[in-house]
Design an enzyme around this catalytic site. Structure first.
Site, mmCIF file in Angstrom:
data_model
loop_
_atom_site.group_PDB
_atom_site.id
_atom_site.type_symbol
_atom_site.label_atom_id
_atom_site.label_comp_id
_atom_site.label_asym_id
_atom_site.label_seq_id
_atom_site.Cartn_x
_atom_site.Cartn_y
_atom_site.Cartn_z
ATOM 1 N N CYS A 50 -23.455 19.140 -20.803
ATOM 2 C CA CYS A 50 -24.213 18.209 -21.658
ATOM 3 C C CYS A 50 -25.445 17.678 -20.928
ATOM 4 O O CYS A 50 -26.503 17.507 -21.538
ATOM 5 C CB CYS A 50 -23.330 17.036 -22.082
ATOM 6 S SG CYS A 50 -21.918 17.540 -23.069
ATOM 7 N N ARG A 127 -20.894 21.237 -29.995
ATOM 8 C CA ARG A 127 -22.353 21.244 -29.787
ATOM 9 C C ARG A 127 -23.017 21.743 -31.076
ATOM 10 O O ARG A 127 -23.143 22.945 -31.287
ATOM 11 C CB ARG A 127 -22.716 22.162 -28.607
ATOM 12 C CG ARG A 127 -22.044 21.750 -27.314
ATOM 13 C CD ARG A 127 -22.362 22.663 -26.158
ATOM 14 N NE ARG A 127 -21.432 22.406 -25.072
ATOM 15 C CZ ARG A 127 -21.533 21.397 -24.210
ATOM 16 N NH1 ARG A 127 -22.559 20.569 -24.283
ATOM 17 N NH2 ARG A 127 -20.623 21.228 -23.259
HETATM 18 C C1 BEZ Z 1 -19.664 19.705 -20.300
HETATM 19 O O1 BEZ Z 1 -19.744 20.131 -19.161
HETATM 20 O O2 BEZ Z 1 -20.653 19.243 -20.887
HETATM 21 C C2 BEZ Z 1 -18.361 19.743 -21.025
HETATM 22 C C3 BEZ Z 1 -17.532 20.811 -20.805
HETATM 23 C C4 BEZ Z 1 -16.311 20.862 -21.475
HETATM 24 C C5 BEZ Z 1 -15.944 19.844 -22.354
HETATM 25 C C6 BEZ Z 1 -16.818 18.803 -22.591
HETATM 26 C C7 BEZ Z 1 -18.040 18.746 -21.928
#
Ligand code: BEZ
Length: 214
Positions: A50, A127
């Site tokens: 993110c 996402r």
């Molecule tokens: C992330 O790294 O943004 C992420 C990865 C897995 C679940 C939620 C966020």
């Protein structure tokens, strides 16, 4: 009985909402007035993928402004978490997330936009990307899972493809990028077909013709 609300589909008017964001309270329909909006969700603050994505959006600030487009992020985190994360990224990297990020703590916006997909996560938004035009119509939707970051070049390409298609009344072929030829709508009458045969369009067949925009 629980009422089932359908998520918006391409061609629908984007559902309006009021939300608490990192730039203050916003009425979506007001924010959308006269501009394109890219409304996108991320699973959680202080997570690595993110952080790369939000930084990617922030770094394209000038591209989006140049193309009459505002950004709006969302996650199911509190406004305090958002503010702390924005500040932390800015202090570590110098990148400031200046666009509003919705604190959708009651999940009302994420549910309305189909950003919560329980098979992937019951508590975090996937996402999602909604490209919404200045008339408030949803024009393009993307969904990515939690563990795969989006492609900023594709988001930018999609926006320009929509805007160019509107402006020139044409369609975009596979992998189109700005500067490349576009597809001319197929003729609607036999007479128009005969005219097309005499034209200097690049033609594979009568229904598949391309032209340059320059
Ligand atoms: C992330 O790294 O943004 C992420 C990865 C897995 C679940 C939620 C966020």
């Amino acid at each position: 009985m629980e009422q089932i609300t359908l998520m918006p589909r391409i061609g629908d008017i984007a559902p309006d909402f009021e939300a608490v964001t990192t730039t203050g309270k916003i009425q979506f329909s007001e924010y959308n007035k006269g501009t394109w909006v890219i409304l996108f969700s991320h699973p959680a603050d202080f997570t690595p993928v993110c952080t790369t994505e939000m930084s990617g959006f922030a770094l394209e600030k000038e591209f989006f402004a140049r193309n009459n487009t505002k950004l709006m992020g969302l996650s199911i985190d509190s406004i305090h978490a958002h503010i702390a994360w924005v500040n932390a990224v800015y202090e570590k990297t110098g990148v400031l997330f200046e666009f509003p990020i919705i604190a959708d703590i009651d999940m009302s916006v994420s549910k309305r936009y189909g950003m919560l997909q329980p098979g992937e996560s019951e508590t975090a938004a996937v996402r999602a990307v909604f490209i919404i035009d200045p008339e408030g119509k949803v024009r393009l939707i993307m969904y990515y899972p939690l563990n795969v970051g989006r492609n900023m070049e594709e988001i930018k390409r999609s926006l320009l493809a929509l805007q160019t298609s509107d402006q020139h009344k044409c369609a975009m072929p596979l992998n189109w990028t700005p500067g490349e030829k576009v597809i001319v709508p197929a003729p609607k009458t036999v007479e128009a077909l005969q005219e097309r045969k005499k034209s200097d369009l690049e033609m594979v067949d009568w229904y598949l013709a391309k032209r340059s925009l320059s």
